[in-house]
Every structure is written in C-alpha cells, then in structure tokens.
Scaffold this motif. Structure first.
Motif, PDB file in Angstrom:
ATOM      1  N   VAL A 149       0.899  -1.195   0.044  1.00 42.23           N
ATOM      2  CA  VAL A 149       0.164  -0.041  -0.208  1.00 42.23           C
ATOM      3  C   VAL A 149       0.902   1.355   0.129  1.00 42.23           C
ATOM      4  O   VAL A 149       0.611   2.257  -0.615  1.00 42.23           O
ATOM      5  N   ILE A 176       2.443   1.650  -3.649  1.00 40.71           N
ATOM      6  CA  ILE A 176       1.706   2.089  -4.819  1.00 40.71           C
ATOM      7  C   ILE A 176       1.344   3.492  -4.491  1.00 40.71           C
ATOM      8  O   ILE A 176       1.244   4.366  -5.530  1.00 40.71           O
ATOM      9  N   THR A 177       1.022   4.083  -3.146  1.00 39.29           N
ATOM     10  CA  THR A 177       0.835   5.450  -2.799  1.00 39.29           C
ATOM     11  C   THR A 177       1.773   6.326  -3.184  1.00 39.29           C
ATOM     12  O   THR A 177       1.663   7.458  -3.678  1.00 39.29           O
ATOM     13  N   ALA A 185       4.429   5.503  -5.152  1.00 39.35           N
ATOM     14  CA  ALA A 185       4.470   5.809  -6.495  1.00 39.35           C
ATOM     15  C   ALA A 185       3.540   6.991  -7.181  1.00 39.35           C
ATOM     16  O   ALA A 185       4.227   7.471  -8.262  1.00 39.35           O
ATOM     17  N   LYS A 186       2.653   6.687  -6.823  1.00 38.85           N
ATOM     18  CA  LYS A 186       1.637   7.825  -7.445  1.00 38.85           C
ATOM     19  C   LYS A 186       1.842   9.254  -6.873  1.00 38.85           C
ATOM     20  O   LYS A 186       1.736  10.196  -7.737  1.00 38.85           O
TER      21      LYS A 186
END
Lengths: 277, 282
Positions: free
Chosen positions: A109, A112-113, A115-116
């Motif tokens: 989690v 991906i967070t 990365a965005k």
C-alpha cells in the motif's frame, strides 16, 4: 559463572524444547535449505551468477539507496525524537502515536501510494519535477520509499535514551557558557551515538532487503540502475524457467550482508553496555 | 518540572518543531490521505464494487486466517521463549536470542524463497510431504497454497511478540516466581497466577504489532502464492489490481488499500491503548 545449579522455577526443559524446536522448524531449517540449494552450483557457476552485471548493479543500488535513506532518517529521526521528548506543542501525542505507521501500513500500500504521489500526476512529483528532479521511477523515489519504511527504527531507538538523559545536562553545559552547537556535539551526541547507530543499522538492514514499498516507485529498470536485490531474486523465481538455484545464490549473498549488519549491531550494543557500566 | 516545559520556546526550537512536524506531515500523513483520495476518485459505486468484489473478499479471508494463525503460533512461542530467556541462565543464551531475531533483519523475499526451497518442486522436504500424502491419502501442499501463505507469514512475524515481551519480563525479575515455586506452586499455576497479570499489556502490545505486520506482509507471501481469488492476501490483491494497469483497476487497488489503511489505523490505536496501559501498570 554464577549459574544457578538448583533451579527453583520449573519449566526449563519444556520451554527450551519448545523454543528450540519451533525456531529450528520454522526459521532455521528453511534458511538452511537456501544455503544447501545454492551449493548445487559449482563455485565457478556461483561466482558467475552473483557477478552478472545486473546482479552487481542491484546490490549497488540496494546498498547505496539504503545507506542514503538511513542517513536521512538519522537526521529527521533525531529531530523528531528530540521534539517529542523535549518540547511541548499541540499534536505531539498524535505524532508520537503515529510514528509506527510505516510498520503498520502494508508495504504494498505504501509502495503504490508513494509511486503515485511522486509521479508526474502527483502533487509532490510535479513539485519535484519543477526543480528538475524525477521522483517516481528513479533512485530518488527509491530513497523516498526507504525513508518512509525506516523512520520508526531511528525515532524509537533514540527516544528511550533521550528520556533518560535529563535536560539538566544540556542546561548545565549552556550555563557554563557552551554554545548550543557545542553542547549538542559534545554533551548530547556522545550519549546518543549508540542509539543512533542502532537505529541507523536497523533502518539500513530493513532497507537493503526491502521489497514491497520500493518495487512500484523504483521502476525496476536495470538500465537506470533502479533494480533492487529483492526484485532480482523475485524475478528469478517468477520467470518462466524459474531459476531457483540462481535465486538461492543471490539470496545467500544478501543473507551474508544481513548477518554482517546484525553482527555489527550487536557489537555496537555490546560496546554501549560496557561503556555505561 | 512543569515550569521548564512551559518556558517559552526560542526561535531555534520552534524551527526544529516545524521541521519535525513538516516531515511527519509530508512523509506519514500525506500518504494516508492520498490513499483515501485515490480510492474515492471513481465515486462510491466503484469503491463499493471494488471492496465487495469476490477476489477482495477471498483475499480478506486469507489475510485474516493467516494473521490469526501466525498470531497464535508467535504468541505461544513468545510465552515459552520469554520464560526460558528471562527465568534461566544457560550457555548459548545470547546465540539463541540472536537467532530468534533473524526474521527482523532479512529480506521477506528470502523467507518466501526459503519455503520454496524446502517444499517446492525438488525441494528438500518435498519427499517427506509426498510420503505423508501417499501414506495418509491427504493432499497437502506447503507452497503455492494456503499453508504456504501461513508459513511465510509466521516466518516474517516470528520474533515480534517476543521482542515486546522480553523487556517486561526482564523488568519483573524472578523473585515472585521463586517465592511461588518454593510455596509449592506448579509451573503453569505460577505462570497463570503470578507472571501473566504483570505482563498482560506488554503481551497484548506485542500481539497487536505482530498482527499489524501479518496483515501487511507482501514479499514473502508474494513468492509462495500464485492463485488470485484462492491464496491471495489483500496486499497481493492490491498488487494484482495495480499492476493490471487500467485507470479503473488502479482506483480499485486504492479502494482495497483503504481497507488495509483502516486495519493499520485500528492497530495503531490498539497499540497506543496497550502501551498506555502497560506504562500505567508499572
């Protein structure tokens, strides 16, 4: 040796049996199988596997980024621990209670967070790219992810030591005319060094082996040197041919690095314990 | 004491606080908000469909199952090992302590790899498992299956409960237990009536940390779990959705992530309660 020959408290044999059996079956045996399987390679093959350019590159990336992240964490971890232990300000309890968030938040989690957040579509990513830094899919992103996962180690290592170090120490030094910088360097820092080293070592060990939080933000390109060792091992496991033995060989080197770090950490703690005695 | 703390802060001190708070806000709080923002970007309907999708619910079941089993195993181990390490002196104690800490410092990917090396194709223990299956007519698979996920979770969380329990047990010493033993109490009675009341909150604190780690484990489980909808845990489901690439799938990945964020926050709150109670009981 002041060993108690006649143990008054019962349960020695039972607890020893349980502990050793569980440890062996669940941890040591699986690890030993990594070692044994990597011996299926001849020394020449083993050497060839671990010195391939992408493998060496991955080790360099993992170690370098983990070092940088651990160093950054030492600075901010020290500041956070310091303000949490020494000053009163609104929101302090909340911050103290949330320092462990990176432990509790699943690494995928976080991965991906982040990365965005640091990509071209994210607010922070755009801010970084305005000053010419690419956040996600670069080594910068990798370091950011490792700072995230490593910060609790440093803060939680330093806090107990600061709590025991009375503010009167610094006050005495200041009263005697020492400057703030001098007091910090000669009064506070020596006391904190073992804790700081421990936090640094723990964050480093975690960073070198980290997988979930870094694979999304790093981009995993061997050309841009953003592949980490864990990723290379996983790639070998998941590839069509499933090169288990090759994965075991690389894992063995990673294990050796981890054990070396653990040994150094124990050494630091041992010296610290001896000094305070 | 109160007076020194209430003293006005100098500019330098305020600067330090601002730096610390800013770091905290950007590095820790922002990601949490970002998850929720991205989860709800596609509206409530999409969020709800992602959270209640069949694969998500299956993943939630596997996650909870693995976490509960890992928690039970780790707690049992922690109770036995902490008794051993704090009540007795014996040779090899420090080596044992170091060995127990191994899972803290090695890559979770290695944990997954280790179980594949043990139980996977041409694994070292595979003949044993096969023999067992042939003899008893069972069909047990220890990797790429639920047991594999459980084993990997146990591996990475193994020392967590013990780590929190040891300081509390050390602090307590052995005097009360020795007195109880001399008065004729048996081992389990001593543990239940004398030791347990003292270590209750540190134990719960360790269990909360262990559970939090178990919910979120990714690398180790990723290596030994390949079947989406069957052996996937929530973090793996997040990965699968995110990696499938479409904008909607990514929103769904964040929706599933929000469940894990919720779990993490609950764990943090429980942890703080346990910590506070543990401090109070000293």
């Amino acid at each position: 040796m002041k060993q108690k020959r006649n143990r008054v408290i019962p349960g020695f044999g039972l607890t020893l049996g349980i502990t050793v059996t569980m440890l062996s079956l669940l941890i040591l045996l699986p690890l030993a199988s990594v070692l044994i399987r990597s011996f299926e390679l001849t020394p020449a093959e083993f050497w060839e596997t671990i010195t391939r350019s992408n493998v060496v590159g991955a080790f360099q990336t993992s170690i370098l980024c983990a070092l940088i992240a651990a160093a950054i964490n030492c600075v901010f971890g020290l500041i956070l621990a310091w303000i949490l232990e020494r000053y009163e300000f609104p929101g302090k309890r909340l911050i103290d209670g949330m320092i462990e968030l990176p432990f509790a938040l699943p690494t995928a989690v976080a991965g991906i967070t982040l990365a965005k957040m640091y990509s071209d579509q994210g607010v922070l990513g755009q801010a970084l790219s305005r000053i010419g830094i690419q956040g996600s899919y670069s080594r910068v992103g990798l370091v950011i992810a490792l700072v995230f996962v490593g910060i609790p180690f440093v803060v939680r290592s330093i806090q107990p030591v600061l709590r025991k170090l009375p503010p009167s120490c610094e006050e005495a030094a200041l009263m005697l005319g020492a400057s703030r910088g001098f007091t910090f360097r000669h009064v506070i820092l020596p006391e904190l060094t073992p804790a700081l080293l421990t936090g640094f070592g723990l964050a480093l060990a975690r960073g070198i082996g980290e997988y979930g939080s870094v694979i999304y933000i790093s981009g995993n390109s061997s050309k841009n040197s953003t592949q980490v060792v864990s990723y290379v091992i996983m790639q070998k496991l998941n590839s069509g041919s499933a090169d288990y033995v090759g994965a075991a060989a690389i894992a063995l080197v990673l294990l050796a690095i981890s054990f070396l770090l653990m040994f150094l950490l124990n050494l630091v703690q041992w010296f610290a314990a001896r000094r305070t005695r | 004491m109160k007076q020194t703390k209430k003293a006005r802060l100098s500019a330098g001190q305020i600067a330090l606080i601002v730096i610390g708070v800013l770091f905290f806000a950007v590095m820790l709080v922002w990601p949490l908000v970002e998850v929720l923002y991205r989860a709800l970007k596609g509206g409530w309907a999409l969020y709800w469909s992602a959270v209640t999708a069949k694969t998500t619910l299956s993943a939630l079941r596997v996650t909870l199952l693995a976490a509960v089993i890992a928690l039970l195993v780790d707690t049992f181990f922690a109770l036995a090992a902490s008794w051993l390490l704090t009540k007795f002196e014996f040779r090899g104690k420090s080596v044992l302590t170091t060995l127990i800490d191994i899972p803290f410092s090695i890559s979770p990917v290695i944990a997954g790899l280790a179980f594949i090396m043990m139980f996977g194709r041409s694994g070292l223990a595979t003949p044993v498992v096969n023999w067992f299956n042939d003899t008893f007519g069972t069909d047990i698979a220890l990797v790429f299956s639920i047991p594999g996920v459980v084993l990997a979770t146990i591996f990475v969380t193994f020392p967590y409960v013990l780590r929190e329990l040891l300081p509390a047990m050390n602090l307590q010493g052995c005097a009360e237990e020795e007195a109880a033993a001399l008065l004729g109490a048996g081992g389990f009675t001593i543990f239940r009536r004398v030791t347990l009341p003292h270590i209750k909150w540190p134990l719960i604190y360790g269990m909360v940390l262990c559970a939090a780690r178990a919910f979120g484990e990714f690398g180790a489980v990723y290596a030994v779990s390949k079947a989406r909808g069957e052996t996937f845990t929530l973090p793996l489901e997040v990965d699968a959705l995110y990696m499938s690439g479409g904008a909607e799938a990514i929103t769904q990945a964040f929706a599933v992530s929000s469940l894990l964020v919720l779990l993490a926050l609950v764990m943090l709150i429980l942890k703080n309660i346990a910590e506070w109670r543990a401090k109070k009981s000293y």
